[in-house]
Design an enzyme around this catalytic site. Structure first.
Site, PDB file in Angstrom:
ATOM      1  CB  VAL A  15       8.044 -40.861  23.128  1.00 44.32           C
ATOM      2  CG1 VAL A  15       7.921 -39.583  22.315  1.00 44.32           C
ATOM      3  CG2 VAL A  15       6.683 -41.397  23.539  1.00 44.32           C
ATOM      4  CB  THR A  61       6.784 -31.131  48.933  1.00 47.10           C
ATOM      5  OG1 THR A  61       8.149 -30.905  48.555  1.00 47.10           O
ATOM      6  CG2 THR A  61       6.531 -30.591  50.315  1.00 47.10           C
ATOM      7  CE  LYS A 109       6.963 -37.820  56.537  1.00 46.39           C
ATOM      8  NZ  LYS A 109       7.315 -37.362  55.175  1.00 46.39           N
TER       9      LYS A 109
HETATM   10  C1  LIG Z   1      16.764 -38.349  45.737  1.00 47.44           C
HETATM   11  C2  LIG Z   1      15.273 -38.159  45.600  1.00 47.44           C
HETATM   12  C3  LIG Z   1      14.448 -38.421  46.681  1.00 47.44           C
HETATM   13  C4  LIG Z   1      13.065 -38.219  46.577  1.00 47.44           C
HETATM   14  N1  LIG Z   1      12.267 -38.396  47.667  1.00 47.44           N
HETATM   15  C5  LIG Z   1      10.949 -38.091  47.596  1.00 47.44           C
HETATM   16  C6  LIG Z   1      10.086 -38.236  48.701  1.00 47.44           C
HETATM   17  O1  LIG Z   1      10.482 -38.643  49.782  1.00 47.44           O
HETATM   18  N2  LIG Z   1       8.789 -37.916  48.550  1.00 47.44           N
HETATM   19  C7  LIG Z   1       8.276 -37.477  47.361  1.00 47.44           C
HETATM   20  O2  LIG Z   1       7.084 -37.158  47.278  1.00 47.44           O
HETATM   21  N3  LIG Z   1       9.066 -37.388  46.279  1.00 47.44           N
HETATM   22  C8  LIG Z   1      10.362 -37.668  46.367  1.00 47.44           C
HETATM   23  N4  LIG Z   1      11.150 -37.575  45.254  1.00 47.44           N
HETATM   24  C9  LIG Z   1      10.526 -37.213  43.980  1.00 47.44           C
HETATM   25  C10 LIG Z   1       9.814 -38.422  43.402  1.00 47.44           C
HETATM   26  O3  LIG Z   1      10.709 -39.509  43.271  1.00 47.44           O
HETATM   27  C11 LIG Z   1       9.196 -38.099  42.058  1.00 47.44           C
HETATM   28  O4  LIG Z   1       8.490 -36.893  42.153  1.00 47.44           O
HETATM   29  C12 LIG Z   1       8.222 -39.161  41.632  1.00 47.44           C
HETATM   30  O5  LIG Z   1       8.809 -40.418  41.661  1.00 47.44           O
HETATM   31  C13 LIG Z   1       7.684 -38.898  40.249  1.00 47.44           C
HETATM   32  O6  LIG Z   1       8.677 -39.100  39.285  1.00 47.44           O
HETATM   33  P1  LIG Z   1       8.217 -39.006  37.771  1.00 47.44           P
HETATM   34  O7  LIG Z   1       7.129 -39.968  37.555  1.00 47.44           O
HETATM   35  O8  LIG Z   1       7.967 -37.577  37.459  1.00 47.44           O
HETATM   36  O9  LIG Z   1       9.533 -39.412  36.968  1.00 47.44           O
HETATM   37  P2  LIG Z   1      10.216 -40.850  36.736  1.00 47.44           P
HETATM   38  O10 LIG Z   1      10.047 -41.767  37.882  1.00 47.44           O
HETATM   39  O11 LIG Z   1      11.622 -40.533  36.302  1.00 47.44           O
HETATM   40  O12 LIG Z   1       9.428 -41.472  35.512  1.00 47.44           O
HETATM   41  C14 LIG Z   1       9.661 -41.050  34.193  1.00 47.44           C
HETATM   42  C15 LIG Z   1       8.879 -41.945  33.261  1.00 47.44           C
HETATM   43  O13 LIG Z   1       8.967 -41.412  31.953  1.00 47.44           O
HETATM   44  C16 LIG Z   1       9.224 -42.464  31.053  1.00 47.44           C
HETATM   45  N5  LIG Z   1       9.943 -41.935  29.898  1.00 47.44           N
HETATM   46  C17 LIG Z   1      11.057 -41.172  29.881  1.00 47.44           C
HETATM   47  N6  LIG Z   1      11.432 -40.932  28.621  1.00 47.44           N
HETATM   48  C18 LIG Z   1      10.528 -41.547  27.832  1.00 47.44           C
HETATM   49  C19 LIG Z   1      10.375 -41.678  26.414  1.00 47.44           C
HETATM   50  N7  LIG Z   1      11.237 -41.128  25.554  1.00 47.44           N
HETATM   51  N8  LIG Z   1       9.324 -42.387  25.947  1.00 47.44           N
HETATM   52  C20 LIG Z   1       8.430 -42.953  26.791  1.00 47.44           C
HETATM   53  N9  LIG Z   1       8.522 -42.863  28.126  1.00 47.44           N
HETATM   54  C21 LIG Z   1       9.571 -42.176  28.628  1.00 47.44           C
HETATM   55  C22 LIG Z   1      10.049 -43.465  31.837  1.00 47.44           C
HETATM   56  O14 LIG Z   1       9.965 -44.756  31.261  1.00 47.44           O
HETATM   57  C23 LIG Z   1       9.359 -43.387  33.194  1.00 47.44           C
HETATM   58  O15 LIG Z   1       8.260 -44.258  33.199  1.00 47.44           O
HETATM   59  C24 LIG Z   1      12.515 -37.788  45.335  1.00 47.44           C
HETATM   60  C25 LIG Z   1      13.353 -37.585  44.240  1.00 47.44           C
HETATM   61  C26 LIG Z   1      14.717 -37.744  44.362  1.00 47.44           C
HETATM   62  C27 LIG Z   1      15.589 -37.477  43.176  1.00 47.44           C
END
Ligand SMILES: Cc1cc2nc3c(=O)[nH]c(=O)nc-3n(C[C@H](O)[C@H](O)[C@H](O)COP(=O)(O)OP(=O)(O)OC[C@H]3O[C@@H](n4cnc5c(N)ncnc54)[C@H](O)[C@@H]3O)c2cc1C
Length: 537
Positions: free
Chosen positions: A209, A368, A102
């Site tokens: 959890v 970001t 990119k």
């Molecule tokens: C529309 C959109 C577009 C995006 N585009 C970009 C982008 O271009 N570039 C970028 O850097 N970021 C982007 N992001 C952000 C990015 O997707 C996230 O920052 C990244 O995927 C990290 O997500 P996460 O791991 O925090 O959460 P999630 O992917 O939601 O993971 C959560 C985890 O927690 C676990 N969990 C939840 N509850 C429990 C429980 N009770 N017990 C055990 N486990 C549990 C789930 O199983 C899962 O594994 C975007 C977000 C959105 C909404």
């Protein structure tokens, strides 16, 4: 006016090597990461590299019942540092994640000013040192009313490469490194990191959890999983996504919403096929009630529409996106998502670190979020290795992460605030929004008065989000200059840089690059310059 040079814009930053001699505070023997999305696995990999050799146990718990968010397909150049530091080659991870290179992001239709309907925000490179001075000079002259060329696109090699679907990977003999980010499949990236983390010694349990138990001192003592088993640890990392199960729900860490600055709170996403040529840029197009992304992967385009549910319904958004993609009659399924935009007040609260969506989120206009994950975890490791887990240390840590969030938020807000579209209430409300941080208001005042914005950016939180050159790009790219009928002929000093010379320099440089599809077919080995690990910040 300052006589700014390119070096002013580039903060060199060397990635810290793990410190073998550094002590981990004795109270930390075991860390549990709850959540197995991108945040959970990026966090686990970083902690594993720093702490496994010191005998700390790391376990990731992931719910089989709660899926990952599954979007997030664009990065900043910092992701390159993440893989470099872990010793993982592009030739290994990129094909596994359908990743592409990119050069930056094109912003289409954010402004209607003639000549400024589209601009490119490049990732800056060493090569740009040859044209940055000219860019800044011309922008400063145009702000003061001189009719010189000051649109960013013609000053940066990345813009030229992106326009021609070229990968930002020069031939081996080319003496400049070019900085770049990536696009990737978010689900595959998570799977790749999970496999690597487990290979490197991180423990993993698929379990939900149900409950978070606090000890008498208010810290998290343990989590209770399906079946009733209690899992304890000395330190917990909350990577549970928007749910914020540990940090926000159990520890009641307050959440600061950014909704008065940033109106978008929902998104709809759907893929489209990709042709033979693979672009090397993200395209962000302004829509009626938000903006859409178009991200090229090796196997498909990822597309989505980020919008404000106060201004349009989910159905309207889906219909507009389908129309934009030419999918009105297609049964391609759409995914609808809600977004919680803002941040927790304390990313490190008690014995818990919130990482990823659980710590906060800023809409993905500049991709970001993964950078926040990296920054949050690597800064935490730095503090751990400093051996200080006191409350003042936590305050200093939280201030650093918060400043990164606020600076980035203000940069994102600028995209909306500087729009001059009048087609919908959404765009009019964004342009007239007065809820701006004081540093951002000051920066606009400085720019409009024709003075240099360098001090405003570097001495305020604004610079913790984006470097000066990015501010120059957005404000010039959106055409924040005196109107054309107020322009005057430039003085000889103002007109001293000839655009043809810059065009020729970049055209000659571009001869050292190849089409993205050809480079991806055989990803070249790491260049010597890559090992310098210079980050433009
Ligand atoms: C529309 C959109 C577009 C995006 N585009 C970009 C982008 O271009 N570039 C970028 O850097 N970021 C982007 N992001 C952000 C990015 O997707 C996230 O920052 C990244 O995927 C990290 O997500 P996460 O791991 O925090 O959460 P999630 O992917 O939601 O993971 C959560 C985890 O927690 C676990 N969990 C939840 N509850 C429990 C429980 N009770 N017990 C055990 N486990 C549990 C789930 O199983 C899962 O594994 C975007 C977000 C959105 C909404």
């Amino acid at each position: 006016m300052t006589t700014a040079t390119a070096t002013l814009f580039n903060y060199s930053f060397e990635v810290r090597k793990p410190a073998p001699q550094a002590h981990v505070p004795v109270q930390i023997k075991r860390i549990v990461v709850v959540g197995g999305g991108t945040a959970g696995w990026m966090c686990a990999m970083t902690l594993a590299q720093a702490l496994l050799p010191k005998g700390v146990e790391i376990e990731v718990l992931e719910s089989p019942a709660v899926g990952i968010i599954g979007v997030g397909e664009g990065s900043t150049p910092w992701l390159r540092g993440f893989f470099d530091k872990l010793g993982i080659e592009e030739s290994e991870w990129m094909p596994a994640c359908h990743a592409t290179y990119k050069c930056g992001i094109t912003f289409d239709k954010w402004s209607t000013k003639p000549g400024f309907e589209s601009y490119f925000h490049p990732f800056a490179s060493m090569l740009d040192n040859l044209t940055m001075t000219q860019f800044v000079h011309n922008v400063n002259a145009r702000v003061q009313g001189a009719d010189v060329h000051a649109h960013p696109n013609r000053f940066f090699i990345a813009a030229r490469l992106a326009a021609q679907d070229m990968a930002p990977k020069p031939d081996q003999h080319f003496p400049f490194d070019v900085w770049y980010g990536y696009h990737f499949d978010a689900v595959l990236l998570g799977q790749f990191l999970q496999k690597k983390a487990i290979e490197r010694g991180v423990k993993y349990r698929s379990c939900h959890v149900k409950e978070v138990k606090l000890g008498e001192n208010g810290d998290i003592a343990s989590v209770v999983i399906d079946g009733g088993e209690t899992i304890g640890a000395d330190f917990f990392v909350d990577c549970t996504g928007f749910a914020g199960l540990l940090s926000q729900q159990a520890l009641k860490t307050p959440f600061l919403s950014f909704s008065s600055n940033l109106f978008n709170d929902a998104a709809v996403a759907m893929p489209t096929p990709i042709g033979e040529d693979i672009p090397s840029q993200t395209i962000s197009t302004a829509m009626r009630h938000g903006w859409s992304w178009k991200i090229p992967l090796t196997e498909r385009f990822g597309n989505g529409y980020v919008y404000s549910s106060s201004f349009c319904s989910a159905d309207e958004a889906e219909r507009e996106l389908r129309e934009h993609l030419g999918l009105l009659d297609s049964d391609t399924p759409a995914r609808h998502l809600k977004m919680k935009v803002g941040r927790v007040t304390k990313h490190w609260n008690r014995n818990c670190l919130a990482v990823g969506l659980s710590q906060g989120f800023i809409e993905p206009l500049e991709a970001t979020a993964l950078l926040f994950i990296q920054h949050t975890v690597s800064t935490f490791v730095e503090f751990l290795e400093g051996g200080d887990m006191s409350e003042p240390a936590k305050d200093r840590y939280n201030q650093r992460v918060n400043e990164h969030f606020e600076g980035t938020r203000d940069y994102i807000v600028t995209h909306f605030k500087t729009n001059n579209r009048t087609d919908t209430d959404y765009w009019r409300a964004n342009a007239s929004n007065g809820n701006l941080s004081e540093p951002l208001q000051e920066l606009f005042r400085t720019w409009l008065s024709g003075r240099s914005i360098v001090a405003d950016v570097t001495q305020q939180k604004l610079g913790k989000g984006y470097p000066v050159f990015s501010w120059y790009c957005i404000l010039s790219g959106m055409g924040i200059f005196p109107e054309s009928d107020q322009m005057r002929a430039p003085t000889p000093k103002e007109a001293r840089y000839k655009m043809t010379e810059i065009d020729n320099l970049l055209a000659r440089s571009a001869l050292n690059f190849r089409k993205q599809k050809d480079v991806l077919a055989q990803i070249p080995p790491k260049r010597r310059e890559d090992a310098l690990q210079i980050y433009f910040w």
